[in-house]
Design an enzyme around this catalytic site. Structure first.
Site, mmCIF file in Angstrom:
data_model
loop_
_atom_site.group_PDB
_atom_site.id
_atom_site.type_symbol
_atom_site.label_atom_id
_atom_site.label_comp_id
_atom_site.label_asym_id
_atom_site.label_seq_id
_atom_site.Cartn_x
_atom_site.Cartn_y
_atom_site.Cartn_z
ATOM 1 N N ASP A 120 -12.080 0.858 -3.784
ATOM 2 C CA ASP A 120 -11.253 1.728 -2.948
ATOM 3 C C ASP A 120 -12.121 2.188 -1.790
ATOM 4 O O ASP A 120 -13.070 1.499 -1.421
ATOM 5 C CB ASP A 120 -10.697 2.898 -3.777
ATOM 6 N N HIS A 148 -12.497 -0.241 0.684
ATOM 7 C CA HIS A 148 -11.461 0.024 1.681
ATOM 8 C C HIS A 148 -12.010 0.707 2.928
ATOM 9 O O HIS A 148 -11.260 1.317 3.675
ATOM 10 C CB HIS A 148 -10.348 0.889 1.068
#
Length: 400
Positions: free
Chosen positions: A219, A242
């Protein structure tokens, strides 16, 4: 001004750490019965060693020597009577089965401590692979059923360096209600497909400095939530993951302003995003200002390496037609270069309810992977100031 403050704060914390190391008495957890065999639960031994250190009138160091320690949950609770250091040389392992930590919001918790120092080159292993397969928060929006590996809550004047967090069940580190905290040379890793394993999340904290981190996860490498002020992130290598994100903001009522975030001298490679600011549509009023991204290398970023997204709506869980009410202002993207897998390398999608103000784009050089390597820029509800050489050419203002 910001850089000078960070240098002074880091130097001060370094001196504090040296002083504590020189003066502190060592408290070995094996004195309290820790087995370090990777099978026996050593939680009580660690808790007992911490209690002795925390109640000591003089500085002390809790030592977790080399070896494998099965622990969990563990809570390092303050306030303490004198500064305490934790020297982790071995590997702490969480129970692999999420059910064993089901009632806990964190696996290893540091709470309400002043002048904490954590170091030693050791590892916190969340053993998260079983948990990832059971993680359904993308569908439900509720992620509280899994524990965060390292919770840092209510810390002041803390210095954390040379430790590793691996395979967390949820976030690796969560910094909440902290002040004057430096994370230096930390390593974070989990597979790119691990769900919701944010590397470092910051919320409602002031004067947080992250430098020299290596983050590979599933993430955001670093995510910055509401109430974060005077945040400095530099020399971070991110990927997979991310990218580095401010937000998402505006999902809840009574969120506090985000002010004074600087991300510089970072490398972001093989990630789904680069640097971004994201807010929810149909949000309550909010503020995000003085946000600066500079001297950043992008390598094969999948989606818009430079992004303001005020239409953030994962899995369709929002009222997408209603504008965000988070006011974004005083934002700069400077000296960002590298490659994008997305033909839209720069996307500034601001709110039609409260357009972005004072956004600057300077010295951007992003080329696209593919036959012609040509990227584009897209803007809405913003009129950015453009300086220096900008590739792809800066977008003109559009109002939706």
């Amino acid at each position: 001004m910001g850089s000078k403050f960070v240098l002074r704060a880091t130097f001060f914390l370094f001196l504090v750490a040296l002083f504590i190391k020189a003066k502190a008495a060592d408290i070995d957890i094996k004195k309290f019965g820790a087995k370090a065999d990777g099978k026996t639960d050593d939680s009580q031994a660690i808790n007992s060693a911490w209690k002795e250190a925390c109640t000591s009138a003089t500085p002390s160091t809790v030592v977790i020597a080399k070896g494998n320690y099965m622990v969990g949950p563990v809570k390092f609770q303050g306030p303490c009577k004198a500064p305490v250091s934790l020297r982790v040389e071995g590997t702490l392992q969480a129970p692999a089965e999420p059910e064993k930590l089901k009632s806990q919001d964190g696996w290893v918790i540091f709470q309400n401590i002043d002048a904490l120092s954590v170091s030693g080159g050791g590892t916190f292993d969340g053993q998260g692979s079983i948990a990832w397969s059971k993680n359904d928060c993308a569908k439900t929006g509720k992620c509280n059923s899994l524990p965060i590996s390292l919770r840092l809550t209510g810390l002041t004047n803390a210095h954390i360096q040379d430790i590793t967090s691996t395979n967390s069940k949820l976030f690796h580190m969560n910094i909440l209600n902290c002040k004057n905290v430096t994370l230096q040379h930390v390593t974070i890793n989990a597979p790119g497909e691990s769900l919701n394993t944010d590397g470092i999340h910051i919320g409602r904290s002031t004067n947080i400095n992250i430098t020299g981190a290596e983050i590979q996860t599933g993430d955001d490498c670093v995510s910055i939530g509401d109430g974060s002020q005077q945040i400095n992130i530099e020399k971070v290598t991110c990927g997979p993951g991310h990218g580095i994100s401010i937000g998402s903001l505006g999902r809840y009522h009574d969120e506090q302003p985000v002010r004074g975030v600087t991300v510089r001298n970072c490398t972001i490679k093989n990630t789904s995003n680069g640097v971004r600011v994201k807010t929810w549509p149909a949000s309550p009023n909010g503020v995000a200002s003085d946000l600066h991204f500079e001297d950043i290398i992008m390598e094969n970023v999948t989606t818009s390496p430079v992004l303001i997204d005020q239409e953030y709506c994962p899995n369709g869980q929002c009222q997408a037609k209603m504008p965000s009410r988070v006011k974004i202002s005083n934002v700069s993207f400077k000296n960002i270069r590298g490659t994008s897998a997305d033909p839209v390398a720069v996307k500034l999608a601001c709110s039609k309810g409260i357009p972005c103000q004072n956004v600057e784009i300077s010295d951007i050089n992003l080329t696209c992977n593919g036959k012609n390597g040509t990227c584009t820029s897209v803007c809405s509800n913003v009129n950015p100031t453009v300086t220096g050489k900008v590739i792809p050419p800066a977008c003109s203002a559009k109002t939706s």
